[in-house]
Design an enzyme around this catalytic site. Structure first.
Site, PDB file in Angstrom:
ATOM      1  CB  SER A   1       3.224   0.341  -5.747  1.00  0.00           C
ATOM      2  OG  SER A   1       3.911   1.357  -5.077  1.00  0.00           O
TER       3      SER A   1
HETATM    4  N1  SAH Z   1       8.251   0.584  -2.470  1.00  0.00           N
HETATM    5  C1  SAH Z   1       7.390   0.464  -1.331  1.00  0.00           C
HETATM    6  C2  SAH Z   1       6.266   1.466  -1.393  1.00  0.00           C
HETATM    7  C3  SAH Z   1       6.082   2.166  -0.092  1.00  0.00           C
HETATM    8  S1  SAH Z   1       5.039   3.588  -0.132  1.00  0.00           S
HETATM    9  C4  SAH Z   1       6.889  -0.963  -1.177  1.00  0.00           C
HETATM   10  O1  SAH Z   1       7.177  -1.823  -2.038  1.00  0.00           O
HETATM   11  O2  SAH Z   1       6.261  -1.247  -0.161  1.00  0.00           O
HETATM   12  C5  SAH Z   1       6.235   4.894  -0.232  1.00  0.00           C
HETATM   13  C6  SAH Z   1       7.169   5.039   0.922  1.00  0.00           C
HETATM   14  O3  SAH Z   1       7.924   6.213   0.728  1.00  0.00           O
HETATM   15  C7  SAH Z   1       6.510   5.180   2.296  1.00  0.00           C
HETATM   16  O4  SAH Z   1       6.947   4.155   3.130  1.00  0.00           O
HETATM   17  C8  SAH Z   1       7.009   6.540   2.798  1.00  0.00           C
HETATM   18  O5  SAH Z   1       7.267   6.582   4.178  1.00  0.00           O
HETATM   19  C9  SAH Z   1       8.292   6.701   1.997  1.00  0.00           C
HETATM   20  N2  SAH Z   1       8.797   8.057   1.873  1.00  0.00           N
HETATM   21  C10 SAH Z   1       8.119   9.222   1.672  1.00  0.00           C
HETATM   22  N3  SAH Z   1       8.978  10.264   1.640  1.00  0.00           N
HETATM   23  C11 SAH Z   1      10.234   9.746   1.811  1.00  0.00           C
HETATM   24  C12 SAH Z   1      11.545  10.311   1.887  1.00  0.00           C
HETATM   25  N4  SAH Z   1      11.772  11.638   1.789  1.00  0.00           N
HETATM   26  N5  SAH Z   1      12.593   9.477   2.088  1.00  0.00           N
HETATM   27  C13 SAH Z   1      12.416   8.143   2.199  1.00  0.00           C
HETATM   28  N6  SAH Z   1      11.211   7.556   2.155  1.00  0.00           N
HETATM   29  C14 SAH Z   1      10.118   8.343   1.951  1.00  0.00           C
END
Ligand code: SAH
Length: 249
Positions: free
Chosen positions: A97
């Site tokens: 993000s």
């Molecule tokens: N906070 C992260 C943002 C990653 S994008 C950073 O700093 O890089 C959001 C993430 O949520 C993705 O990696 C995706 O795979 C994960 N995600 C989506 N649904 C999920 C779930 N049910 N449980 C765990 N992770 C999930």
């Protein structure tokens, strides 16, 4: 662990960066020399000033944003964009993000806490950047990721930081993580159609949840406060997160 080119030499290509290492073009291939940390620190401080200008005021959040080296969490080809207020691809169709959104959401999550807040659950570890920021502002952080490839990547990215209060979990975050409950804060980096009941159940009394949810044909930030008299919800600004999915892959 993956090899990364040293950071500031690449950053020199950024338009607003100070010229550095002019006489050392090979620096990009060298191990990080002494003093380089100070260079990336200066770039982060500029980012922090911009975040403060956008309205982020929680001192612990600003200091965490100034401390965690975002360039260590993005692919080497994207290093010179690491401190721009932009989301970036982290593989497997997911994104890290924008710093503006990370700091805004964590400030909301902390809800004016003095000093570190209590236990936090993050859904969507991704590359591990936000988890590292959270570890600076909370006593204990549990971060769960459903994609094994990203869980492993986050582990690699975070290992050198040695953050003893950060616990990475591989699993479906839609069911939360009951073993760590109750949480003072729950933050999701993926947007669902609706709010999973498990998250509300695992929130402590007085705790706060911040998550993107589908709203009015788009996505908006949802803030949920669990109080003695019930659960209060507010919908804030529009956002644009990757979808929350169930199961693991
Ligand atoms: N906070 C992260 C943002 C990653 S994008 C950073 O700093 O890089 C959001 C993430 O949520 C993705 O990696 C995706 O795979 C994960 N995600 C989506 N649904 C999920 C779930 N049910 N449980 C765990 N992770 C999930």
């Amino acid at each position: 662990m993956r090899e990364r080119p040293s950071f500031p030499a690449r950053l020199d290509t950024a338009p607003d960066a100070q010229p550095r290492f002019k006489s050392q073009p090979a620096a990009a291939l060298m191990p990080v020399p002494q003093g380089v940390g100070m260079d990336s620190m200066a770039v982060r401080q500029r980012m922090v000033q911009k975040l403060a200008g956008q309205g982020v005021s929680d001192p612990l959040v600003l200091s965490a944003m100034g401390t965690v080296e975002r360039h260590r969490f993005v692919d080497s080809a994207l290093v010179n964009q690491a401190y721009e207020d932009t989301s970036l691809p982290i593989g497997l169709g997911q994104t890290i993000s924008k710093p503006g959104v990370v700091s805004r959401m964590i400030e909301l999550l902390r809800n004016g806490a003095q000093g570190r807040m209590g236990r936090v659950l993050e859904i969507g570890t991704g590359c591990g950047y936000q988890a590292a920021v959270l570890s600076c502002v909370a006593n204990e952080v549990y971060s769960i990721e459903r994609l094994k490839g990203l869980h492993d990547k986050a582990r690699d990215n975070l290992r050198p930081l040695r953050l003893p209060n950060l616990h990475l979990l591989f699993g479906d975050g839609m069911i939360g993580y009951a073993q760590g409950a109750p949480y003072a804060g729950i933050i999701s980096a993926a947007g669902g159609e609706s709010l999973p009941q498990a998250w509300v159940d695992q929130l402590a009394l007085g705790g706060r949840l911040v998550a993107p949810v589908v709203h009015a044909g788009g996505q908006a930030l949802l803030v949920v406060d669990k109080t003695a008299t019930g659960v209060q919800q507010s919908i804030l600004e529009q956002v644009n997160f990757v979808p929350l999915k169930s199961g693991v892959a």
